[in-house]
Design an enzyme around this catalytic site. Structure first.
Site, PDB file in Angstrom:
ATOM      1  CE  LYS A 125      93.339  34.252  43.210  1.00 14.98           C
ATOM      2  NZ  LYS A 125      93.489  35.496  44.019  1.00 14.98           N
ATOM      3  CB  SER A 169      92.708  37.905  41.275  1.00 10.63           C
ATOM      4  OG  SER A 169      93.263  37.679  42.576  1.00 10.63           O
ATOM      5  CB  SER A 206      92.174  39.494  45.027  1.00  9.97           C
ATOM      6  OG  SER A 206      92.622  40.359  44.014  1.00  9.97           O
TER       7      SER A 206
END
Length: 443
Positions: free
Chosen positions: A80, A155, A179
């Site tokens: 990420k 996210s 997320s």
């Protein structure tokens, strides 16, 4: 056209050890998949292919010398964007931080590299990691590989999309409001939100800071395969947590939470949860659909939203307006959180796991309306999307582990994912029950 999915991470590592393939060959194949398929999806937004190829060659030289160490030996993966990787930008989607390049790897990335993983680059996020879809002014929009008109979640949306597209077998993400769990559910992959503070998150900080991170937030693994999820969780530090004794599927005690009393959930998700409960019962498990041991979920949700907004604003005014939380108010929230955790602990004296929705819909259409104003259509009726935050908050506020697992497919061909919640530090129980649910619904 997206290239075929890779084999599992553990399968790749085993094949490299046996000489059936090489780290370089696997790295080149993953790069080819990304270059061929990511134009539409836009998941891998920071690419580090040259250094990845160098790392793969170094691993092959080590293998040739007889050094086969590392659970993820030669496995190509992405991380990420919000994790620091030395030499790569960490912007969190902010234009003002697009040029920020840290000089040190996050602790989680260090552990991945020590385990032999080859980092190909970084995957997309929403601005400030503050949305449940993935779009920002630095890297643009990420689309769901299953249906590009739909969101991949957020996210960790780029992470889940990279997995669902078959680019890589492993990813790491973070979770404060679903997320990890929600992108995993929307993209039909595995994701685990660990117990709060079970994994060290240094290097997953707001850009240009050495902050302690955000209250409630955790880092965790995502994968295409359950065995890979477990292996990655171990590498990240989950090996320090106690594992339950092996159990047959019929030995689990399950509570179904469907629906949440405050939140509408589409019929196909509710039906899939009900079918999962029946499958557990048929295997001999204890399955309840209600319990007087449940905490006051309305109060829990209110406290969670207040703590979440306070944490995200770093004590400033909430994004939607209103007064900042006072110091006394913050301590009151911590007290409420402690009571909530004790209440859940009492419930887990009677149950091994709770199966609940993680969101009230499957992957929805792209919608850049602010989350506080966004609407979701659920079985023909529009509801405020913000109501749904109570669902990820079920595990987040009491700091509990929760595994996102696919248990079905809706009429539009979209994955149906749910969360399996277990008691504090019982991460391996959450994963084990999620595996049982997945196997029952796949058979």
């Amino acid at each position: 056209m997206v290239a075929p999915a890779p084999t599992t991470a553990l399968g790749i590592a085993a094949a490299i050890r046996s000489g059936e393939t090489s780290a370089l060959a696997e790295c080149e194949a993953a790069i080819a998949r990304i270059e061929a398929g990511d134009g539409t999806i836009n998941a891998v937004v920071v690419r580090d292919f040259d250094r990845a190829l160098e790392a793969a060659r170094a691993i092959d030289a080590r293998v040739a010398a007889g050094d086969m160490a590392g659970a993820l030996l030669g496995v190509p993966m992405t991380v990420k964007e919000s994790f620091d990787v030395a030499g790569l930008p960490t912007s969190w989607g902010f234009t003002e931080h697009a040029d920020y390049v840290p000089g040190e790897d996050a602790v989680a990335v260090q552990r991945l590299k020590r385990a032999g993983a080859v980092i190909l680059g970084k995957t997309n996020v929403p601005v400030a990691l503050a949305d449940l879809q993935t779009n920002n002014p630095v890297y643009g929009r990420t689309r769901n590989p299953i249906n590009p008109e739909r969101v991949p979640g957020g996210s960790s949306g780029g992470a889940a999309a990279a997995l669902a597209a078959g680019f890589v077998p492993l990813e790491i993400g973070s979770d404060i409001g679903g997320s990890i769990r929600l992108p995993a559910a929307f993209c039909g992959v595995w994701g685990h939100k660990p117990t709060y503070n079970a994994l060290l998150s240094f290097g997953h900080n707001f850009p240009r800071t050495e902050s302690c991170g955000v209250a409630l937030n955790v880092i965790g693994p995502l994968a295409r395969d359950a065995d890979d999820l477990e292996a990655l969780f171990e590498v990240m530090g989950g090996d320090a947590l106690a594992r339950p004794a092996p159990r047959a599927t019929g030995d689990w005690r399950i509570l179904l939470l469907d629906p949440h009393p405050q939140v509408p959930v589409q019929a196909s998700i509710r039906e899939a949860i009900a079918a999962t409960g029946k499958a557990f019962e048929a295997a001999g498990a204890v399955v309840d659909r209600e319990s007087g041991l449940l905490p006051d979920l309305a109060a829990q949700s209110a406290h969670y939203i207040r703590m979440l907004l306070t944490a995200m604003s770093r004590g400033g005014p909430p994004p939607a307006g209103g007064s900042p939380t006072t110091l006394g108010g913050w301590f009151a929230l911590i007290d409420a959180q402690a009571k909530c955790r004790r209440d859940w602990s009492r419930l887990f004296g009677s149950y091994d796991a709770v199966i609940a929705p993680i969101w009230g819909t499957t992957a929805y259409l792209h919608d850049d309306t602010p989350l506080g104003e966004r609407l979701l259509t659920i079985d023909g009726t529009a509801y405020p999307a913000a109501m749904q935050m109570a669902l990820p908050g079920l595990a987040t506020f009491p700091m509990l582990p929760a595994t996102s697992v696919r248990i079905g497919t809706d009429a539009d061909g979209l994955p149906i994912g749910v969360q399996v919640i277990a008691d504090y530090n019982r991460d391996w129980t959450a994963i084990a029950v999620a595996r049982a649910a997945h196997d029952l619904m796949r058979s």
